[in-house]
Write a protein that holds these residues in place. Structure first.
Motif, PDB file in Angstrom:
ATOM      1  N   ALA A  26       0.835  -1.210   0.000  1.00 14.42           N
ATOM      2  CA  ALA A  26       0.000   0.000   0.000  1.00 14.42           C
ATOM      3  C   ALA A  26       0.867   1.257   0.000  1.00 14.42           C
ATOM      4  CB  ALA A  26      -0.944   0.001   1.197  1.00 14.42           C
ATOM      5  N   LEU A  27       1.935   1.258   0.778  1.00 19.20           N
ATOM      6  CA  LEU A  27       2.843   2.406   0.805  1.00 19.20           C
ATOM      7  C   LEU A  27       3.485   2.626  -0.568  1.00 19.20           C
ATOM      8  CD1 LEU A  27       4.488   4.655   2.173  1.00 19.20           C
ATOM      9  CD2 LEU A  27       6.115   2.884   2.899  1.00 19.20           C
ATOM     10  N   ILE A  28       3.968   1.559  -1.179  1.00 20.77           N
ATOM     11  CA  ILE A  28       4.566   1.674  -2.509  1.00 20.77           C
ATOM     12  C   ILE A  28       3.539   2.207  -3.501  1.00 20.77           C
ATOM     13  CG2 ILE A  28       5.546   0.350  -4.443  1.00 20.77           C
ATOM     14  CD1 ILE A  28       6.803  -1.511  -2.249  1.00 20.77           C
ATOM     15  N   GLY A  29       2.324   1.693  -3.446  1.00 16.73           N
ATOM     16  CA  GLY A  29       1.264   2.167  -4.326  1.00 16.73           C
ATOM     17  C   GLY A  29       0.959   3.641  -4.126  1.00 16.73           C
ATOM     18  N   ARG A  30       0.901   4.073  -2.868  1.00 19.90           N
ATOM     19  CA  ARG A  30       0.649   5.492  -2.585  1.00 19.90           C
ATOM     20  C   ARG A  30       1.760   6.361  -3.147  1.00 19.90           C
ATOM     21  NH1 ARG A  30       0.265   4.324   3.166  1.00 19.90           N
ATOM     22  NH2 ARG A  30       1.757   6.028   3.390  1.00 19.90           N
ATOM     23  N   VAL A  31       2.998   5.940  -2.953  1.00 22.19           N
ATOM     24  CA  VAL A  31       4.139   6.724  -3.447  1.00 22.19           C
ATOM     25  C   VAL A  31       4.109   6.800  -4.974  1.00 22.19           C
ATOM     26  CG1 VAL A  31       6.664   6.780  -3.658  1.00 22.19           C
ATOM     27  CG2 VAL A  31       5.595   6.312  -1.434  1.00 22.19           C
ATOM     28  N   LEU A  32       3.838   5.672  -5.629  1.00 20.38           N
ATOM     29  CA  LEU A  32       3.809   5.671  -7.093  1.00 20.38           C
ATOM     30  C   LEU A  32       2.688   6.545  -7.639  1.00 20.38           C
ATOM     31  CD1 LEU A  32       4.575   1.900  -7.819  1.00 20.38           C
ATOM     32  CD2 LEU A  32       6.112   3.863  -8.105  1.00 20.38           C
ATOM     33  N   LEU A  33       1.518   6.492  -7.024  1.00 18.02           N
ATOM     34  CA  LEU A  33       0.412   7.349  -7.470  1.00 18.02           C
ATOM     35  C   LEU A  33       0.707   8.820  -7.208  1.00 18.02           C
ATOM     36  CD1 LEU A  33      -2.740   5.330  -6.368  1.00 18.02           C
ATOM     37  CD2 LEU A  33      -2.224   6.096  -8.680  1.00 18.02           C
ATOM     38  N   ALA A  34       1.256   9.111  -6.053  1.00 18.53           N
ATOM     39  CA  ALA A  34       1.459  10.509  -5.656  1.00 18.53           C
ATOM     40  C   ALA A  34       2.624  11.168  -6.387  1.00 18.53           C
ATOM     41  CB  ALA A  34       1.690  10.585  -4.151  1.00 18.53           C
ATOM     42  N   ALA A  35       3.608  10.397  -6.788  1.00 22.04           N
ATOM     43  CA  ALA A  35       4.808  10.979  -7.415  1.00 22.04           C
ATOM     44  C   ALA A  35       4.451  11.835  -8.623  1.00 22.04           C
ATOM     45  CB  ALA A  35       5.778   9.871  -7.821  1.00 22.04           C
ATOM     46  N   MET A  36       3.522  11.383  -9.430  1.00 27.12           N
ATOM     47  CA  MET A  36       3.116  12.134 -10.613  1.00 27.12           C
ATOM     48  C   MET A  36       2.602  13.521 -10.228  1.00 27.12           C
ATOM     49  SD  MET A  36       0.224  11.119 -13.454  1.00 27.12           S
ATOM     50  CE  MET A  36      -1.189  11.247 -12.377  1.00 27.12           C
ATOM     51  N   PHE A  37       1.809  13.590  -9.173  1.00 27.29           N
ATOM     52  CA  PHE A  37       1.218  14.864  -8.762  1.00 27.29           C
ATOM     53  C   PHE A  37       2.251  15.800  -8.146  1.00 27.29           C
ATOM     54  CE2 PHE A  37      -2.313  11.849  -8.735  1.00 27.29           C
ATOM     55  CZ  PHE A  37      -3.214  12.521  -9.542  1.00 27.29           C
ATOM     56  N   VAL A  38       3.085  15.271  -7.275  1.00 27.03           N
ATOM     57  CA  VAL A  38       4.083  16.103  -6.607  1.00 27.03           C
ATOM     58  C   VAL A  38       5.061  16.679  -7.636  1.00 27.03           C
ATOM     59  CG1 VAL A  38       5.962  16.124  -4.915  1.00 27.03           C
ATOM     60  CG2 VAL A  38       3.841  14.892  -4.406  1.00 27.03           C
ATOM     61  N   LEU A  39       5.556  15.842  -8.519  1.00 28.31           N
ATOM     62  CA  LEU A  39       6.489  16.321  -9.547  1.00 28.31           C
ATOM     63  C   LEU A  39       5.828  17.347 -10.465  1.00 28.31           C
ATOM     64  CD1 LEU A  39       8.278  12.965 -10.422  1.00 28.31           C
ATOM     65  CD2 LEU A  39       9.170  14.863  -9.049  1.00 28.31           C
ATOM     66  N   GLY A  96     -10.837  13.617  -7.826  1.00 29.94           N
ATOM     67  CA  GLY A  96     -11.716  14.636  -8.396  1.00 29.94           C
ATOM     68  C   GLY A  96     -10.965  15.605  -9.288  1.00 29.94           C
ATOM     69  N   PHE A  97      -9.811  16.043  -8.821  1.00 28.94           N
ATOM     70  CA  PHE A  97      -8.952  16.938  -9.608  1.00 28.94           C
ATOM     71  C   PHE A  97      -8.563  16.290 -10.931  1.00 28.94           C
ATOM     72  CE2 PHE A  97      -4.564  17.859 -10.812  1.00 28.94           C
ATOM     73  CZ  PHE A  97      -4.645  19.219 -11.077  1.00 28.94           C
ATOM     74  N   THR A  98      -8.175  15.030 -10.882  1.00 29.36           N
ATOM     75  CA  THR A  98      -7.722  14.313 -12.076  1.00 29.36           C
ATOM     76  C   THR A  98      -8.854  14.144 -13.082  1.00 29.36           C
ATOM     77  OG1 THR A  98      -6.044  13.169 -10.781  1.00 29.36           O
ATOM     78  CG2 THR A  98      -6.633  12.181 -12.894  1.00 29.36           C
ATOM     79  N   LEU A  99     -10.035  13.800 -12.608  1.00 30.02           N
ATOM     80  CA  LEU A  99     -11.161  13.636 -13.516  1.00 30.02           C
ATOM     81  C   LEU A  99     -11.559  14.972 -14.146  1.00 30.02           C
ATOM     82  CD1 LEU A  99     -13.253  11.025 -11.508  1.00 30.02           C
ATOM     83  CD2 LEU A  99     -11.972  10.650 -13.636  1.00 30.02           C
ATOM     84  N   ALA A 100     -11.569  16.038 -13.341  1.00 29.27           N
ATOM     85  CA  ALA A 100     -11.893  17.364 -13.883  1.00 29.27           C
ATOM     86  C   ALA A 100     -10.855  17.789 -14.925  1.00 29.27           C
ATOM     87  CB  ALA A 100     -11.975  18.397 -12.754  1.00 29.27           C
ATOM     88  N   ALA A 101      -9.585  17.597 -14.617  1.00 30.23           N
ATOM     89  CA  ALA A 101      -8.525  17.956 -15.563  1.00 30.23           C
ATOM     90  C   ALA A 101      -8.640  17.139 -16.842  1.00 30.23           C
ATOM     91  CB  ALA A 101      -7.158  17.751 -14.922  1.00 30.23           C
ATOM     92  N   ASN A 126      -5.432   9.150 -17.112  1.00 32.48           N
ATOM     93  CA  ASN A 126      -5.956   9.894 -15.972  1.00 32.48           C
ATOM     94  C   ASN A 126      -7.144   9.186 -15.331  1.00 32.48           C
ATOM     95  OD1 ASN A 126      -4.028  11.834 -16.322  1.00 32.48           O
ATOM     96  ND2 ASN A 126      -5.422  13.440 -16.957  1.00 32.48           N
ATOM     97  N   VAL A 127      -8.026   8.625 -16.150  1.00 34.47           N
ATOM     98  CA  VAL A 127      -9.171   7.888 -15.612  1.00 34.47           C
ATOM     99  C   VAL A 127      -8.677   6.685 -14.800  1.00 34.47           C
ATOM    100  CG1 VAL A 127     -11.166   6.464 -16.268  1.00 34.47           C
ATOM    101  CG2 VAL A 127     -10.813   8.695 -17.342  1.00 34.47           C
ATOM    102  N   SER A 128      -7.642   6.017 -15.301  1.00 38.39           N
ATOM    103  CA  SER A 128      -7.075   4.877 -14.573  1.00 38.39           C
ATOM    104  C   SER A 128      -6.449   5.304 -13.255  1.00 38.39           C
ATOM    105  CB  SER A 128      -6.030   4.167 -15.441  1.00 38.39           C
ATOM    106  OG  SER A 128      -6.631   3.666 -16.608  1.00 38.39           O
ATOM    107  N   VAL A 129      -5.712   6.405 -13.266  1.00 37.40           N
ATOM    108  CA  VAL A 129      -5.128   6.930 -12.028  1.00 37.40           C
ATOM    109  C   VAL A 129      -6.239   7.276 -11.043  1.00 37.40           C
ATOM    110  CG1 VAL A 129      -3.867   8.903 -11.050  1.00 37.40           C
ATOM    111  CG2 VAL A 129      -2.978   7.722 -13.064  1.00 37.40           C
ATOM    112  N   ALA A 130      -7.302   7.909 -11.526  1.00 44.01           N
ATOM    113  CA  ALA A 130      -8.433   8.240 -10.653  1.00 44.01           C
ATOM    114  C   ALA A 130      -9.036   6.965 -10.065  1.00 44.01           C
ATOM    115  CB  ALA A 130      -9.483   9.044 -11.409  1.00 44.01           C
ATOM    116  N   GLY A 131      -9.098   5.909 -10.862  1.00 36.23           N
ATOM    117  CA  GLY A 131      -9.597   4.630 -10.352  1.00 36.23           C
ATOM    118  C   GLY A 131      -8.743   4.093  -9.216  1.00 36.23           C
ATOM    119  N   GLY A 132      -7.430   4.168  -9.366  1.00 40.64           N
ATOM    120  CA  GLY A 132      -6.535   3.748  -8.287  1.00 40.64           C
ATOM    121  C   GLY A 132      -6.716   4.593  -7.039  1.00 40.64           C
TER     122      GLY A 132
END
Length: 150
Positions: A26-39, A96-101, A126-132
């Protein structure tokens, strides 16, 4: 041992391995999903004018204000997801941000054919990321983090 028992035993071994590693996964998944947004958030700081121009180009009002809000959401919620602070709220905000974008900036259905394919790929990514992210909203972020799965 029959084939059904072998399959069942193999499934139990995998289930046990996944269950014992769930928090780390779960931690690895959170980091991988979040990295795109932070960068992306930090990139937008350096390219503030370009980002505001892009936001304005689709007809949204107050592009500078929306750029600041976008940076705050991407970096703030992204870091919250990484460190495990209020992960469900952070994931919901990012979803929500990802789907709107996606709808606003990757509207492949309204683009010329030569641009539609790439924009459709971006939209579906983006839809896939929102699903995750919505999976995190539903199931929590695991026990490794500041909010212990919440």
């Amino acid at each position: 041992m029959t084939t059904a028992n072998t399959t069942h035993a193999g499934t139990n071994v995998l289930d046990n391995a996944f269950n014992s590693s769930a928090s780390t996964i779960a931690l690895i998944g959170r980091v991988l999903l979040a990295a795109m947004f932070v960068l992306a958030g930090f990139d937008k700081i350096g390219g503030f004018e370009g980002t505001a121009g892009y936001i304005g180009s689709v007809g949204l009002p107050f592009p500078e204000v929306l750029t600041v809000l976008t940076i705050a959401v991407e970096i703030g919620a992204g870091l919250a997801l990484i460190v495990g602070f209020q992960v469900r709220i952070a994931a919901l905000l990012l979803a929500g941000f990802t789907l709107a974008a996606s709808v606003l900036f990757h509207n492949y259905w309204a683009m010329p054919a030569e641009q539609a394919y790439v924009q459709q790929l971006m939209f579906m990514k983006n839809v896939s990321v929102a699903g995750g992210l919505l999976m995190i909203v539903a199931l929590g972020g695991g026990t490794l983090g500041l909010s212990k799965g919440k």
